[in-house]
Structure formats: structure tokens, C-alpha cells
Write a protein that holds these residues in place. Structure first.
Motif, PDB file in Angstrom:
ATOM      1  N   ILE A  12       0.832  -1.199   0.000  1.00 27.38           N
ATOM      2  CA  ILE A  12       0.000   0.000   0.000  1.00 27.38           C
ATOM      3  C   ILE A  12       0.871   1.255   0.000  1.00 27.38           C
ATOM      4  O   ILE A  12       0.588   2.215  -0.724  1.00 27.38           O
ATOM      5  CB  ILE A  12      -0.976  -0.019   1.193  1.00 27.38           C
ATOM      6  N   ALA A  13       1.939   1.257   0.785  1.00 24.69           N
ATOM      7  CA  ALA A  13       2.842   2.418   0.812  1.00 24.69           C
ATOM      8  C   ALA A  13       3.502   2.620  -0.546  1.00 24.69           C
ATOM      9  O   ALA A  13       3.646   3.753  -1.010  1.00 24.69           O
ATOM     10  CB  ALA A  13       3.908   2.236   1.895  1.00 24.69           C
ATOM     11  N   GLY A  14       3.889   1.536  -1.210  1.00 26.49           N
ATOM     12  CA  GLY A  14       4.471   1.641  -2.543  1.00 26.49           C
ATOM     13  C   GLY A  14       3.476   2.171  -3.555  1.00 26.49           C
ATOM     14  O   GLY A  14       3.808   2.993  -4.411  1.00 26.49           O
ATOM     15  N   ALA A  15       2.217   1.725  -3.465  1.00 25.25           N
ATOM     16  CA  ALA A  15       1.182   2.207  -4.372  1.00 25.25           C
ATOM     17  C   ALA A  15       0.903   3.693  -4.138  1.00 25.25           C
ATOM     18  O   ALA A  15       0.753   4.467  -5.086  1.00 25.25           O
ATOM     19  CB  ALA A  15      -0.094   1.387  -4.199  1.00 25.25           C
ATOM     20  N   ILE A  16       0.852   4.115  -2.883  1.00 29.36           N
ATOM     21  CA  ILE A  16       0.639   5.530  -2.568  1.00 29.36           C
ATOM     22  C   ILE A  16       1.807   6.360  -3.062  1.00 29.36           C
ATOM     23  O   ILE A  16       1.626   7.437  -3.629  1.00 29.36           O
ATOM     24  CB  ILE A  16       0.411   5.715  -1.048  1.00 29.36           C
ATOM     25  N   ALA A  17       3.024   5.858  -2.878  1.00 27.53           N
ATOM     26  CA  ALA A  17       4.202   6.582  -3.354  1.00 27.53           C
ATOM     27  C   ALA A  17       4.178   6.715  -4.872  1.00 27.53           C
ATOM     28  O   ALA A  17       4.534   7.761  -5.414  1.00 27.53           O
ATOM     29  CB  ALA A  17       5.480   5.874  -2.904  1.00 27.53           C
ATOM     30  N   LYS A  18       3.731   5.659  -5.577  1.00 29.42           N
ATOM     31  CA  LYS A  18       3.620   5.735  -7.038  1.00 29.42           C
ATOM     32  C   LYS A  18       2.586   6.763  -7.463  1.00 29.42           C
ATOM     33  O   LYS A  18       2.743   7.430  -8.473  1.00 29.42           O
ATOM     34  CB  LYS A  18       3.248   4.371  -7.619  1.00 29.42           C
ATOM     35  N   LEU A  19       1.507   6.883  -6.692  1.00 27.99           N
ATOM     36  CA  LEU A  19       0.486   7.879  -7.000  1.00 27.99           C
ATOM     37  C   LEU A  19       0.976   9.302  -6.733  1.00 27.99           C
ATOM     38  O   LEU A  19       0.583  10.237  -7.426  1.00 27.99           O
ATOM     39  CB  LEU A  19      -0.774   7.610  -6.178  1.00 27.99           C
ATOM     40  N   ILE A  30       4.305  -6.207  -8.804  1.00 32.16           N
ATOM     41  CA  ILE A  30       5.341  -6.964  -8.083  1.00 32.16           C
ATOM     42  C   ILE A  30       6.490  -6.025  -7.719  1.00 32.16           C
ATOM     43  O   ILE A  30       6.987  -6.041  -6.596  1.00 32.16           O
ATOM     44  CB  ILE A  30       5.848  -8.157  -8.924  1.00 32.16           C
ATOM     45  N   ALA A  31       6.886  -5.183  -8.667  1.00 34.87           N
ATOM     46  CA  ALA A  31       7.944  -4.207  -8.385  1.00 34.87           C
ATOM     47  C   ALA A  31       7.483  -3.226  -7.320  1.00 34.87           C
ATOM     48  O   ALA A  31       8.264  -2.829  -6.451  1.00 34.87           O
ATOM     49  CB  ALA A  31       8.337  -3.465  -9.661  1.00 34.87           C
ATOM     50  N   THR A  32       6.201  -2.849  -7.359  1.00 37.20           N
ATOM     51  CA  THR A  32       5.659  -1.950  -6.339  1.00 37.20           C
ATOM     52  C   THR A  32       5.724  -2.591  -4.968  1.00 37.20           C
ATOM     53  O   THR A  32       6.082  -1.943  -3.988  1.00 37.20           O
ATOM     54  CB  THR A  32       4.198  -1.577  -6.679  1.00 37.20           C
ATOM     55  N   LEU A  33       5.381  -3.873  -4.889  1.00 33.46           N
ATOM     56  CA  LEU A  33       5.450  -4.591  -3.617  1.00 33.46           C
ATOM     57  C   LEU A  33       6.879  -4.612  -3.090  1.00 33.46           C
ATOM     58  O   LEU A  33       7.134  -4.284  -1.933  1.00 33.46           O
ATOM     59  CB  LEU A  33       4.920  -6.019  -3.768  1.00 33.46           C
ATOM     60  N   ILE A  34       7.798  -4.968  -3.952  1.00 28.93           N
ATOM     61  CA  ILE A  34       9.201  -5.066  -3.534  1.00 28.93           C
ATOM     62  C   ILE A  34       9.737  -3.697  -3.123  1.00 28.93           C
ATOM     63  O   ILE A  34      10.346  -3.544  -2.062  1.00 28.93           O
ATOM     64  CB  ILE A  34      10.059  -5.699  -4.649  1.00 28.93           C
ATOM     65  N   LEU A  35       9.500  -2.684  -3.957  1.00 26.24           N
ATOM     66  CA  LEU A  35       9.978  -1.339  -3.633  1.00 26.24           C
ATOM     67  C   LEU A  35       9.277  -0.776  -2.407  1.00 26.24           C
ATOM     68  O   LEU A  35       9.888  -0.062  -1.606  1.00 26.24           O
ATOM     69  CB  LEU A  35       9.786  -0.405  -4.827  1.00 26.24           C
ATOM     70  N   GLY A  36       8.003  -1.100  -2.235  1.00 24.65           N
ATOM     71  CA  GLY A  36       7.279  -0.644  -1.051  1.00 24.65           C
ATOM     72  C   GLY A  36       7.808  -1.268   0.227  1.00 24.65           C
ATOM     73  O   GLY A  36       7.952  -0.600   1.249  1.00 24.65           O
ATOM     74  N   LEU A  72       8.826   6.562  -1.180  1.00 22.42           N
ATOM     75  CA  LEU A  72       9.103   7.672  -2.090  1.00 22.42           C
ATOM     76  C   LEU A  72      10.595   7.767  -2.388  1.00 22.42           C
ATOM     77  O   LEU A  72      11.004   7.932  -3.542  1.00 22.42           O
ATOM     78  CB  LEU A  72       8.607   8.996  -1.506  1.00 22.42           C
ATOM     79  N   ILE A  73      11.407   7.636  -1.358  1.00 22.42           N
ATOM     80  CA  ILE A  73      12.861   7.694  -1.529  1.00 22.42           C
ATOM     81  C   ILE A  73      13.332   6.560  -2.439  1.00 22.42           C
ATOM     82  O   ILE A  73      14.104   6.767  -3.379  1.00 22.42           O
ATOM     83  CB  ILE A  73      13.582   7.653  -0.166  1.00 22.42           C
ATOM     84  N   VAL A  74      12.836   5.355  -2.187  1.00 23.27           N
ATOM     85  CA  VAL A  74      13.237   4.197  -2.985  1.00 23.27           C
ATOM     86  C   VAL A  74      12.758   4.348  -4.431  1.00 23.27           C
ATOM     87  O   VAL A  74      13.504   4.043  -5.373  1.00 23.27           O
ATOM     88  CB  VAL A  74      12.714   2.888  -2.353  1.00 23.27           C
ATOM     89  N   LEU A  75      11.531   4.852  -4.638  1.00 23.88           N
ATOM     90  CA  LEU A  75      11.031   5.037  -6.002  1.00 23.88           C
ATOM     91  C   LEU A  75      11.817   6.104  -6.753  1.00 23.88           C
ATOM     92  O   LEU A  75      12.042   5.969  -7.967  1.00 23.88           O
ATOM     93  CB  LEU A  75       9.549   5.401  -5.985  1.00 23.88           C
ATOM     94  N   ILE A  76      12.224   7.153  -6.077  1.00 26.07           N
ATOM     95  CA  ILE A  76      13.040   8.186  -6.723  1.00 26.07           C
ATOM     96  C   ILE A  76      14.388   7.605  -7.144  1.00 26.07           C
ATOM     97  O   ILE A  76      14.847   7.801  -8.271  1.00 26.07           O
ATOM     98  CB  ILE A  76      13.224   9.408  -5.799  1.00 26.07           C
TER      99      ILE A  76
END
Length: 92
Positions: A12-19, A30-36, A72-76
């Protein structure tokens, strides 16, 4: 927090960060789960290091905030890495 709760928090945190982040990021759910999950770990670690707080229970606001900021940090960072290597492939 249990293992499955932590995975759900990371997803959920990864999905929110992507949004929150503008533009299109590489990777699916799957990448969202791992990155989250990595982001939740990073957020918990940084929260303990900087603010002397750790991830609490699943329904605690600080757990969500730390997990989202970490995601957010990981996605950036992931965006910089994927764009850097993606640009080299496109140039070849």
C-alpha cells in the motif's frame, strides 16, 4: 507487526508513493510490492536513526508515514537507476 501485515503495508505504501510521484515509473505491482517493502524498511530505519521512532503497529500513523516516505525515496532512486540504464539501451 506480523510479516503479512508488513507486506501489506509495503504494498500500500508503494502504491501511494507511485500515485504521489509524477510521471510513469517502471515496474508493475510486483515491483511496487518489492519497492514498497524496501521503502518501509528504509523508512523505519531512517525514522529510528533521525527521529528515534520505529515502525509501530499496522494502524499507527507513524508507521504509514515512515513507510510512504521510505517508499518515495526508494522510487526516486529506482527512477534514476531505471532511466539511466534505459537511456543507454535506447542509445545503442
Amino acid at each position: 507487526m506480523g510479516f503479512l501485515g508488513f507486506l501489506l503495508l509495503g504494498l500500500i505504501a508503494g502504491a501511494i508513493a507511485k500515485l504521489i510521484l509524477p510521471g510513469k515509473q517502471a515496474g508493475g505491482w510486483i515491483a511496487t510490492l518489492i519497492l514498497g517493502v524496501v521503502g518501509a524498511l528504509l523508512g523505519g530505519w531512517l525514522g529510528g536513526l533521525i527521529f528515534n521512532v520505529n515502525l509501530g503497529g499496522f494502524f499507527e500513523l507513524r508507521s504509514w508515514l515512515l513507510a510512504i516516505v521510505g517508499s518515495l525515496i526508494v522510487l526516486i532512486i529506482w527512477g534514476f537507476i531505471s532511466n539511466r540504464f534505459g537511456s543507454k539501451k535506447a542509445a545503442d
